[in-house]
Design a protein around this motif. Structure first.
Motif, PDB file in Angstrom:
ATOM      1  N   GLY A  52     -30.194 -17.827 -27.762  1.00  0.00           N
ATOM      2  CA  GLY A  52     -29.948 -19.391 -28.115  1.00  0.00           C
ATOM      3  C   GLY A  52     -28.461 -19.685 -27.371  1.00  0.00           C
ATOM      4  N   GLY A  53     -27.652 -20.586 -27.895  1.00  0.00           N
ATOM      5  CA  GLY A  53     -26.191 -20.387 -27.009  1.00  0.00           C
ATOM      6  C   GLY A  53     -26.137 -21.561 -27.039  1.00  0.00           C
ATOM      7  N   ASP A  54     -25.284 -21.973 -26.197  1.00  0.00           N
ATOM      8  CA  ASP A  54     -25.137 -23.411 -25.790  1.00  0.00           C
ATOM      9  C   ASP A  54     -25.017 -23.005 -24.054  1.00  0.00           C
ATOM     10  OD1 ASP A  54     -23.915 -25.907 -24.301  1.00  0.00           O
ATOM     11  OD2 ASP A  54     -22.515 -25.539 -25.418  1.00  0.00           O
ATOM     12  N   PRO A  55     -25.559 -23.311 -23.451  1.00  0.00           N
ATOM     13  CA  PRO A  55     -26.150 -23.331 -21.817  1.00  0.00           C
ATOM     14  C   PRO A  55     -25.136 -24.265 -21.048  1.00  0.00           C
ATOM     15  CG  PRO A  55     -28.384 -24.445 -22.775  1.00  0.00           C
ATOM     16  CD  PRO A  55     -27.660 -23.931 -23.409  1.00  0.00           C
ATOM     17  N   VAL A  56     -24.411 -24.917 -21.765  1.00  0.00           N
ATOM     18  CA  VAL A  56     -23.472 -25.800 -20.608  1.00  0.00           C
ATOM     19  C   VAL A  56     -22.372 -25.067 -20.545  1.00  0.00           C
ATOM     20  CG1 VAL A  56     -22.053 -27.923 -20.632  1.00  0.00           C
ATOM     21  CG2 VAL A  56     -24.586 -27.467 -21.710  1.00  0.00           C
ATOM     22  N   ALA A  57     -22.300 -24.368 -21.852  1.00  0.00           N
ATOM     23  CA  ALA A  57     -20.306 -23.432 -22.403  1.00  0.00           C
ATOM     24  C   ALA A  57     -20.774 -22.319 -21.628  1.00  0.00           C
ATOM     25  CB  ALA A  57     -20.709 -22.852 -23.791  1.00  0.00           C
ATOM     26  N   ALA A  58     -22.231 -22.086 -21.666  1.00  0.00           N
ATOM     27  CA  ALA A  58     -21.993 -20.217 -20.139  1.00  0.00           C
ATOM     28  C   ALA A  58     -22.109 -20.544 -19.461  1.00  0.00           C
ATOM     29  CB  ALA A  58     -23.765 -20.044 -20.430  1.00  0.00           C
ATOM     30  N   VAL A  59     -22.710 -22.106 -18.811  1.00  0.00           N
ATOM     31  CA  VAL A  59     -22.136 -22.107 -17.051  1.00  0.00           C
ATOM     32  C   VAL A  59     -20.805 -22.717 -17.132  1.00  0.00           C
ATOM     33  CG1 VAL A  59     -22.410 -23.277 -15.626  1.00  0.00           C
ATOM     34  CG2 VAL A  59     -24.213 -23.407 -16.565  1.00  0.00           C
ATOM     35  N   ALA A  60     -20.142 -22.653 -17.881  1.00  0.00           N
ATOM     36  CA  ALA A  60     -18.187 -22.927 -17.998  1.00  0.00           C
ATOM     37  C   ALA A  60     -17.630 -21.913 -17.604  1.00  0.00           C
ATOM     38  CB  ALA A  60     -18.244 -24.157 -19.210  1.00  0.00           C
ATOM     39  N   THR A  61     -18.267 -21.052 -18.682  1.00  0.00           N
ATOM     40  CA  THR A  61     -17.976 -19.020 -19.057  1.00  0.00           C
ATOM     41  C   THR A  61     -18.222 -18.727 -17.396  1.00  0.00           C
ATOM     42  OG1 THR A  61     -17.725 -19.699 -21.327  1.00  0.00           O
ATOM     43  CG2 THR A  61     -17.610 -17.451 -20.024  1.00  0.00           C
ATOM     44  N   LEU A  62     -19.339 -18.830 -16.751  1.00  0.00           N
ATOM     45  CA  LEU A  62     -19.359 -18.530 -15.486  1.00  0.00           C
ATOM     46  C   LEU A  62     -18.891 -18.506 -14.409  1.00  0.00           C
ATOM     47  CD1 LEU A  62     -21.107 -16.240 -13.975  1.00  0.00           C
ATOM     48  CD2 LEU A  62     -22.589 -18.295 -13.093  1.00  0.00           C
ATOM     49  N   ARG A  63     -18.477 -19.985 -14.095  1.00  0.00           N
ATOM     50  CA  ARG A  63     -17.135 -20.899 -13.219  1.00  0.00           C
ATOM     51  C   ARG A  63     -16.556 -20.126 -13.493  1.00  0.00           C
ATOM     52  NH1 ARG A  63     -20.418 -26.311 -12.929  1.00  0.00           N
ATOM     53  NH2 ARG A  63     -21.698 -26.177 -11.483  1.00  0.00           N
ATOM     54  N   ALA A  64     -15.645 -20.286 -14.753  1.00  0.00           N
ATOM     55  CA  ALA A  64     -14.399 -19.138 -14.627  1.00  0.00           C
ATOM     56  C   ALA A  64     -14.016 -18.401 -14.461  1.00  0.00           C
ATOM     57  CB  ALA A  64     -14.007 -19.703 -16.284  1.00  0.00           C
ATOM     58  N   MET A  65     -15.164 -17.595 -14.475  1.00  0.00           N
ATOM     59  CA  MET A  65     -14.963 -16.093 -14.237  1.00  0.00           C
ATOM     60  C   MET A  65     -15.347 -15.344 -13.058  1.00  0.00           C
ATOM     61  SD  MET A  65     -15.211 -14.021 -16.978  1.00  0.00           S
ATOM     62  CE  MET A  65     -13.242 -14.902 -17.267  1.00  0.00           C
ATOM     63  N   VAL A  66     -16.316 -16.683 -12.519  1.00  0.00           N
ATOM     64  CA  VAL A  66     -15.957 -16.696 -10.632  1.00  0.00           C
ATOM     65  C   VAL A  66     -15.028 -16.901 -10.548  1.00  0.00           C
ATOM     66  CG1 VAL A  66     -17.206 -17.368  -8.773  1.00  0.00           C
ATOM     67  CG2 VAL A  66     -18.297 -17.081 -10.462  1.00  0.00           C
ATOM     68  N   GLU A  67     -14.593 -18.262 -10.391  1.00  0.00           N
ATOM     69  CA  GLU A  67     -13.236 -18.702 -10.298  1.00  0.00           C
ATOM     70  C   GLU A  67     -11.834 -17.658 -10.043  1.00  0.00           C
ATOM     71  OE1 GLU A  67     -11.939 -22.734 -12.125  1.00  0.00           O
ATOM     72  OE2 GLU A  67     -13.805 -23.170 -10.897  1.00  0.00           O
TER      73      GLU A  67
END
Length: 90
Positions: free
Chosen positions: A32-47
């Motif tokens: 479950g969860g929010d895939p849009v939020a997951a992608v945003a979190t991943l982007r922030a971690m990469v940055e």
């Protein structure tokens, strides 16, 4: 100390990870969860990773890694998971 150095060498030189190895259940996200939020979190971690200029905490399995080595390990690990997403043709 026993398998870590060998696994590190394999990942950095050969670029692969073995299939069929068990995954720690604590490292698997709940469904479950929010895939849009997951992608945003991943982007922030990469940055955050890209901007980091200091030392990194040693890996419990692979030991200390340089930024370049850590980037390679993450790329290999990501490729290991993403290769299962190749669609099958009819």
């Amino acid at each position: 100390n026993t398998i870590g150095p060998r696994q590190r060498r394999k990942m950095l030189e050969g670029g692969g990870m073995p299939t069929g190895a068990p995954t720690l259940k604590e490292s698997v996200a709940k469904s479950g969860g929010d895939p849009v939020a997951a992608v945003a979190t991943l982007r922030a971690m990469v940055e955050r990773f890209e901007a980091h200029a200091g030392p990194f905490h040693p890996s419990p399995l692979l030991g200390p890694l340089t930024k370049d080595e850590l980037e390679r390990v993450h790329a290999v690990h990501g490729a290991h998971h993403l290769r299962f997403l190749i669609p099958k043709t009819n």
